[in-house]
Design a protein around this motif. Structure first.
Motif, PDB file in Angstrom:
ATOM      1  N   SER A  23      -6.751   7.480 -18.946  1.00 19.03           N
ATOM      2  CA  SER A  23      -5.416   7.772 -18.137  1.00 19.03           C
ATOM      3  C   SER A  23      -5.295   9.390 -18.272  1.00 19.03           C
ATOM      4  N   ASN A  65      -6.274   3.948  -9.822  1.00 13.71           N
ATOM      5  CA  ASN A  65      -4.761   3.834  -9.205  1.00 13.71           C
ATOM      6  C   ASN A  65      -4.432   5.152  -9.598  1.00 13.71           C
ATOM      7  N   LYS A  67      -1.520   6.379  -8.152  1.00 17.69           N
ATOM      8  CA  LYS A  67      -0.004   6.423  -8.463  1.00 17.69           C
ATOM      9  C   LYS A  67       0.419   6.609 -10.049  1.00 17.69           C
ATOM     10  N   LYS A  68      -0.479   5.709 -10.784  1.00 12.47           N
ATOM     11  CA  LYS A  68      -0.392   5.665 -12.222  1.00 12.47           C
ATOM     12  C   LYS A  68      -1.459   6.762 -12.802  1.00 12.47           C
ATOM     13  N   GLN A  70      -4.586   6.716 -13.300  1.00 17.25           N
ATOM     14  CA  GLN A  70      -5.398   6.193 -14.238  1.00 17.25           C
ATOM     15  C   GLN A  70      -6.652   5.220 -13.648  1.00 17.25           C
TER      16      GLN A  70
END
Lengths: 110, 115
Positions: A23, A65, A67-68, A70
């Motif tokens: 992340s 991902n 948006k996240k 990560q």
């Protein structure tokens, strides 16, 4: 800017599955995954680019991902040879240099 | 084909001495990177070359560290007045081109120990 990897360490029996997460607090341009065995050079596994793609070869795959912010690395039906430390390297804003996490130590036992 | 090579594989020196670490990238690779890896940590970026010029040296910890790549191939990382805290594995990587789509291939590293 260093990405955070989880878990820090995992022990598996041969044939079991594992997920390693990476992340970032900043928007990512790409994520690079490497495996390093003790005393050896990091070995490239795969690159994932902005756009939320998934990739895989053999029994190792990964997702990104955007948006996240990560990425996850999926190891299925683990083999003894999968043992090592897995690093994610993140590239921010196409800056070319990679910022690596602290690594996830994976041990596969018979 | 040949991968990235680094020499020496191990270097032991005394505090205050000068050391040079060499990296031979994969033939034809235009981008070259230096990283430093301490025990239990991931590689930490030091400097990156595109051709002969240092495109980004923001990771060099201080002015004791310097790197060159005079002909756009072999690179030398130079450390002056070494300190015990410089002890680490110094990794070199190269890629065909610079950019996020490019795979960086790592060499085996030079293990530097400053006594």
């Amino acid at each position: 800017q260093q990405p955070v990897q989880s878990p820090q360490a995992v022990i598996l029996r041969e044939g079991e599955d594992a997920v390693i997460n990476c992340s970032s607090s900043k928007a990512l341009y790409s994520v690079h995954w490497y495996r390093q065995k003790h005393g050896e050079a990091p070995v490239f596994l795969m690159i994932l680019l902005k756009g939320g793609e998934q990739k895989g070869h053999d029994k190792i795959s990964a997702s990104f991902n955007e948006k996240k912010q990560q990425s996850s690395l999926y190891l299925t039906a683990s083999q003894l040879s999968y043992s090592g430390t897995y690093f994610c390297g993140t590239e921010i804003d196409s800056g070319y240099a990679l910022n690596f996490g602290k690594g996830t130590s994976l041990l596969v036992t018979p | 084909g040949a991968g990235v090579s680094q020499t020496p594989s191990n270097k032991v020196t005394e505090k205050g001495k000068y050391v040079e670490l060499r990296c031979d990238p994969i033939s034809g690779h235009t981008a070259l990177y230096w990283y430093r890896q301490s025990l239990g940590q991931g590689p930490e970026f030091l400097i990156y070359f595109q051709g002969t010029g240092a495109a980004d040296d923001s990771g060099l910890p201080n002015d004791r560290f310097f790197a060159v790549r005079p002909e756009g191939s072999v690179s030398t990382l130079k450390i002056q007045r070494t300190e015990r805290g410089d002890s680490a594995v110094y990794l070199c990587a190269s890629s065909l081109l610079a950019g996020g789509k490019e795979t960086q291939y790592f060499g085996p590293g030079t293990r530097l120990l400053v006594l």
